[in-house]
Design an enzyme around this catalytic site. Structure first.
Site, PDB file in Angstrom:
ATOM      1  N   HIS A   1      -0.178 -22.174  19.217  1.00  0.00           N
ATOM      2  CA  HIS A   1      -0.534 -21.143  18.257  1.00  0.00           C
ATOM      3  C   HIS A   1      -2.050 -21.026  18.183  1.00  0.00           C
ATOM      4  O   HIS A   1      -2.786 -21.830  18.762  1.00  0.00           O
ATOM      5  CB  HIS A   1       0.073 -21.424  16.878  1.00  0.00           C
TER       6      HIS A   1
ATOM      7  N   ASP B   1      -5.469 -14.984  17.614  1.00  0.00           N
ATOM      8  CA  ASP B   1      -4.403 -14.003  17.791  1.00  0.00           C
ATOM      9  C   ASP B   1      -4.933 -12.580  17.943  1.00  0.00           C
ATOM     10  O   ASP B   1      -4.500 -11.838  18.829  1.00  0.00           O
ATOM     11  CB  ASP B   1      -3.451 -14.039  16.590  1.00  0.00           C
TER      12      ASP B   1
END
Length: 384
Positions: free
Chosen positions: A135, A165
């Site tokens: 992540h 992200d």
């Protein structure tokens, strides 16, 4: 909100995108493409996936949601039928997953050789970690970006999932997709866009590489010119426990800040590192003399490069952002307006997000799928 092909108003109107829904940067990239006018059809699993937030998910706006069970051959065939009429496909699965489903690049190019195939991952399509889970925080940590983040010598800090992200991920995917689209119009052939967050973050940190080469970025936090190492580029607490951001890099802007602080003649020379501790103490004591609101009034619309540190709920009503319409309200949800802005083909939020599968019938029909009733009856497609 109902859906119709071609309802976007931005410069990408007429570009057709098939989105295989995921989480994080993939949906954000497709939100950007849809806001800019592209016809994006969002293919979700029935019931939605992990972290599905339905109509509250701002990253799912501006496009219809279609629910297909991709474990069924007819659903895969439907995706390939959509691809045949599309310019772009975006997926964010682990490497190899799309191929196993039968919707990998070669499968899609067999139906449409001009298709741009956008792949969004953290580690990329190859390399020892390509098939491993990860992540945002993990991607930042191995690129050198996280170690230098923050002003706490004891541990690094991270800005939510903005940097990985969305900064290194979705932004670079959109750049890659648009570049490949432009090239495909000349060559007549699509290609894979391998957008890896680790690559994008490393690219974003180009200035860090520059500072390192010049010896201006020692491997300690709060030691460089842009990370709080300089007292004139930092955050300072105000009398009410709030903060202001201080960033007058240029001499003339720094002089304006010193003037508005009333420190002319008393502030030491900031260009001498030996004075940094004294200058930091002086600025700390000065900013603590007034509240954040009082300082905001002092520095409002000046060249001093001082601004209040606001929470999101406060940002939406800041006079400058309100004047520009930086935030908009769509179906009761306050959210960022489409960006950037265009003088002739303005971007817009064309649809509010809805439940997964809320537009299955109307969107598939609009895209030319001719057996929608049969798909619904078999459970291959689901209308929420």
């Amino acid at each position: 909100m109902s859906y119709a092909l071609g309802q976007g108003t931005g410069p990408l109107r007429g570009v057709k995108v098939v989105e295989i829904a995921g989480i994080g940067p993939g949906p954000h990239a497709c939100m950007l493409l849809a806001d800019l006018g592209a016809d994006v059809i969002r293919v979700e699993r029935p019931g939605g996936g992990f972290l599905s937030m339905g109509r509250y998910d701002v990253t799912a706006r501006s496009r219809p949601s279609v629910a297909l069970d991709l474990k069924q051959p007819d659903a895969v065939r439907t995706v390939l039928d959509l691809v045949a009429a599309a310019d772009v496909l975006v997926e964010g699965m682990r490497p190899g997953s799309a191929e196993r489903l039968g919707i990998g690049p070669e499968d899609c190019w067999a139906r449409n050789e001009r298709l741009v195939y956008g792949r969004m991952t953290g580690w990329g399509q190859d390399g020892p970690w390509a098939r491993s889970a990860g992540h945002d925080l993990n991607y930042l940590s191995i690129t050198g970006a996280l170690a230098a983040a923050g002003q706490d010598p004891a541990r690094p800090h991270f800005p939510g999932n903005l940097l990985g992200d969305f900064g290194g991920g979705s932004t670079y995917l959109v750049i890659g997709v648009l570049a490949a689209l432009l090239e495909a119009r000349t060559s007549g052939r699509g290609q894979v866009v391998d957008a890896a967050i680790v690559d994008g973050v490393a690219s974003l940190n180009a200035t860090g590489s520059t500072f390192a080469a010049l010896g201006l970025q020692p491997e300690t936090r709060a030691s460089g010119p842009l990370d709080g190492g300089s007292p004139s580029y930092d955050l300072y607490e105000t009398a009410d426990g709030r903060h202001v951001s201080v960033g007058p890099l240029e001499p003339q802007f720094y002089a304006e800040m010193i003037r508005l602080l009333g420190l002319e003649g008393s502030a030491p020379d900031r260009d001498d590192p030996a004075n940094h501790a004294q200058l930091r103490q002086l600025l700390t004591e000065t900013f603590r003399q007034r509240t954040q609101a009082e300082w905001a009034a002092v520095f409002d619309a000046t060249d001093a490069c001082v601004a209040p540190v606001l929470w999101l709920s406060e940002a939406v009503t800041h006079p400058h952002l309100a004047a520009r319409g930086t935030f908009v309200e769509v179906d009761g949800t306050t959210q960022p307006a489409p960006a950037p802005r265009f003088s002739r083909t303005p971007a817009a939020v064309s649809m509010a997000p809805d439940a997964p599968g809320a537009h299955t019938r109307e969107a598939l029909v609009a895209w030319g799928i001719d057996d929608v009733d049969a798909l619904l009856a078999s459970g291959t497609a689901v209308q929420a």
